[in-house]
Design an enzyme around this catalytic site. Structure first.
Site, short mmCIF file in Angstrom:
data_model
loop_
_atom_site.label_atom_id
_atom_site.label_comp_id
_atom_site.label_asym_id
_atom_site.label_seq_id
_atom_site.Cartn_x
_atom_site.Cartn_y
_atom_site.Cartn_z
N SER A 119 0.83 -1.21 0.00
CA SER A 119 0.00 0.00 0.00
C SER A 119 0.85 1.24 0.00
O SER A 119 0.36 2.33 -0.29
CB SER A 119 -0.87 0.05 1.26
OG SER A 119 -1.59 -1.12 1.40
N HIS A 140 -1.59 -3.16 -6.91
CA HIS A 140 -2.27 -2.78 -5.67
C HIS A 140 -3.76 -3.06 -5.76
O HIS A 140 -4.51 -2.30 -6.38
CB HIS A 140 -1.99 -1.29 -5.39
CG HIS A 140 -2.48 -0.83 -4.06
ND1 HIS A 140 -2.99 0.44 -3.84
CD2 HIS A 140 -2.55 -1.46 -2.86
CE1 HIS A 140 -3.34 0.55 -2.58
NE2 HIS A 140 -3.09 -0.59 -1.97
N GLU A 152 -4.50 -0.78 -8.97
CA GLU A 152 -3.52 0.22 -9.38
C GLU A 152 -2.27 -0.55 -9.82
O GLU A 152 -1.74 -1.35 -9.04
CB GLU A 152 -3.17 1.16 -8.23
CG GLU A 152 -4.30 2.09 -7.83
CD GLU A 152 -3.91 3.04 -6.69
OE1 GLU A 152 -4.34 4.20 -6.73
OE2 GLU A 152 -3.21 2.61 -5.75
N ASN A 190 -4.85 6.16 -2.20
CA ASN A 190 -4.52 6.53 -0.82
C ASN A 190 -4.03 7.97 -0.71
O ASN A 190 -4.19 8.61 0.34
CB ASN A 190 -3.49 5.56 -0.23
CG ASN A 190 -4.12 4.22 0.09
OD1 ASN A 190 -5.34 4.11 0.18
ND2 ASN A 190 -3.31 3.20 0.25
#
Ligand code: NAD
Length: 283
Positions: A119, A140, A152, A190
């Site tokens: 992450s 991801h 991702e 994120n």
């Protein structure tokens, strides 16, 4: 480059979800972990998830049996040696992942791609721990993997176009929608999601509104399916803090400073759903 066999390292929340998605797409997958108990739990989670689909008439019993037959497990990383793609989904820890990448490089066959589901860790940095940085990429996935559409795909500085193309094809085969992202702290999701949650925590600590009111406001005003504070509890208050720290340290920009209340919640052990208490209490 065609991917016929996938290895997944780590049988936890993400690892077993990724293995499940591979098996459902008809790709043989071997899921490894350091602990036999983790492998057993991971396999049970996959079986339980398929079983729920069967009960809801969303998956035929034969399709479940076929998919389960494609999942191999092992506590020995040597089981990964024939894989064309190894997806690392082990615990989020830099030292651990650097060691793991060096050892995966030593045992994966020449030409195999090594991907990480990290992450927050730099893909370029993980790639530099191997002698095949052109074959290292970020993949991801989002939690829960069987439900969430996005993957991702993060290109490190040295990631080759063929590596990207092969992994993009796999993502589509898994029924996911890939988005190409440069290697940068927090990637795309994120980078935006966690500062929004952080801002909600600042608002709460300033007494702008209650937790419930903040969440209701974002649900009703922005059509978000879940409010930012409830989402933080779901993700894990500690995970939210870890991502803010990565953004803050990565960009050296004060706009990413973790809210003091976020830090204090982690100090108190109020980590969200997993500890029964976060911004809300869970019976
Ligand atoms: P988890 O704690 O559920 O599972 C991690 C597993 O890795 C454990 O079973 C552990 O035994 C195993 N492990 C540790 N060291 C290992 C090693 N050397 N070799 C093999 N297995 C090893 O964690 P998770 O939530 O599944 O997260 C895994 C990765 O996915 C992390 O990098 C995390 O940042 C990332 N991620 C998590 C989420 C999420 O919502 N949980 C979402 C996207 C990405």
């Amino acid at each position: 480059m065609s991917i016929k066999q996938i290895g997944v390292v780590g049988a936890g929340t993400m690892g077993n979800g990724i293995a499940q998605a591979c098996a459902l797409a008809g790709i043989p997958v071997v899921m490894t972990d350091i602990a036999q108990a983790a492998v057993d739990r991971g396999l049970k989670a996959i079986d339980g998830s398929f079983e729920r689909l069967v009960k809801k008439d969303k998956l035929a019993a034969e399709a479940k049996a076929r998919a389960m037959s494609l999942v191999g497990t092992s506590t020995d990383t040597a089981a990964l040696k024939d894989c064309d793609l190894v997806i690392e989904a082990a615990t989020e820890n830099l030292e651990l992942k650097l060691k793991l990448f060096a050892s995966l490089d030593g045992l994966a066959k020449p030409g195999a791609i090594i991907a990480s589901n990290t992450s927050s860790i730099s893909i370029t940095r993980l790639a530099a721990a191997t002698r095949r940085p052109d074959k290292v990429i970020g993949m991801h996935f989002f939690n829960p993997v069987p439900v969430m559409q996005l993957v991702e795909l993060i290109r490190g500085l040295a990631t080759a176009n063929e590596t990207y193309a092969a992994v993009e094809a796999v993502a589509r085969q898994l029924g996911k929608t890939p988005v190409q992202v440069k290697n940068s702290p927090g990637f795309v999701v994120n980078r935006m999601l966690c500062p929004m949650i952080n801002e909600a925590i600042f608002a709460l600590s300033e007494g702008l509104a209650t937790a419930q009111e903040i969440d209701d406001a974002m649900k009703l005003g922005c059509n978000h399916p879940i409010g930012p504070l409830a989402l933080c509890d779901l993700i894990g208050v500690d995970v939210q803090l870890a991502v803010m720290q990565v953004l803050y340290e990565g960009f050296k920009d004060s706009k990413y400073r973790p809210a003091p209340l976020l830090v204090e919640m982690v100090e108190a052990g109020y980590l969200g759903r997993k500890t029964g208490r976060g911004f809300y209490s869970y019976g």
